[in-house]
Design an enzyme around this catalytic site. Structure first.
Site: not given
Length: 300
Positions: A77, A256, A260, A283
């Site tokens: 973030h 979001h 990311d 991720h």
């Protein structure tokens, strides 16, 4: 374009999403060509390394960087905000093993950077220009496509096997709109994931103030009350499916994931000129692609 750093330092103190520890992080100006460096100021000798893809050691619900005793989690973030706000050089000092989660988005970091101020430096900004299509795929159906573009653009497509969040899309065509369109999108999870994550020793600092919880699989009132107690949250009606807190955007989960993605790809160690289109981002896949692209950049 020239490199940039902060005009003044700023600090943030708050709990870590996964450790639950109270952590303080300080962001300070840094000289040209420093990059984004993170110092574990609580460890002997205060080890400091640049935030780069080769240091990614774990990607379970956040991006973790590690080298020897140096380990810093939940960096995505802050990295996303620094990249979007065009900060090339910054020294981050953190007194714990992860960054504070604040509200689960990048909004705090963006506001703090704006308040601290941004100054231009003399050195030229490091930039990788995408001149031809580059594609990465995984065996699980993840796909990243990089296309030539005269600036930075990013697009994500989410797909989940659930009715409430089956497919969502988000895109950013101009980094100058990141503050308004992306920064307030919070991290999210499904309620059914919480107990397994707690058993893994994760999300000890999670609550409805720093995460968007999606309740899409019905459970008993007793089971839901148990989960609420685990998180220190008020009880809610088990018969009402949906988001357990108000949305900041209609497609907040997708936004979001885009937030990311920008943070994970910032681990390239340079800016990117091109369009990113990612299907089923996460991720693990993001950082794998980032590492491959970084190796490509280094070898060229």
């Amino acid at each position: 374009m020239r490199q940039h750093t902060l005009k003044e330092s700023f600090s943030c103190e708050g709990k870590g999403l996964h450790t639950g520890l109270n952590i303080r992080a300080t962001f300070a100006p840094a000289p040209e060509n420093t990059g984004i460096r993170i110092c574990r100021c609580d460890l002997p000798d205060q080890p400091t390394y640049e935030a780069l893809a080769e240091y990614v050691s774990a990607t379970e619900r956040s991006t973790v960087l590690e080298h020897g005793k140096w380990k810093v989690g939940t960096v995505e973030h802050a990295m996303s905000a620094l990249y979007a706000m065009n900060i090339d050089n910054c020294l981050i000092s953190v007194d714990g093993p992860e960054m504070p989660i604040v509200d689960g988005s990048a909004r705090y970091w963006v506001n703090a950077i704006k308040q601290a101020g941004i100054v231009e430096q003399n050195a030229e900004q490091k930039m990788y220009v995408v001149t031809q299509p580059i594609e990465y795929k995984s065996e699980h159906g993840n796909q990243m496509l990089l296309l030539p573009c005269d600036h930075y653009e990013a697009e994500v497509i989410l797909r989940f096997p659930t009715g409430l969040l089956k497919e969502q899309h988000a895109e950013l065509n101009d980094l100058t709109t990141y503050d308004r369109e992306i920064s307030a999108a919070r991290t999210f999870c499904f309620l059914r994931e919480i107990e397994p994550l707690l058993r893994l020793g994760l999300i000890k600092g999670g609550d409805l103030q720093n995460a968007l919880v999606i309740y899409e699989t019905p459970m008993s009132q007793e089971g839901l009350d148990f989960m609420a107690d685990k998180l220190g949250q008020p009880h809610v009606d088990a018969s009402k499916l949906g988001y357990l807190s108000p949305l900041n955007y209609p497609n907040e989960p997708a936004r979001h994931k885009l937030l990311d993605l920008i943070g994970d790809m910032a681990l390239l160690g340079c800016h990117l000129q091109g369009r990113l289109i990612v299907t089923r981002p996460g991720h693990t896949f993001n950082t794998q692609c980032c590492r491959q692209l970084r190796n490509r950049i280094i070898s060229e």
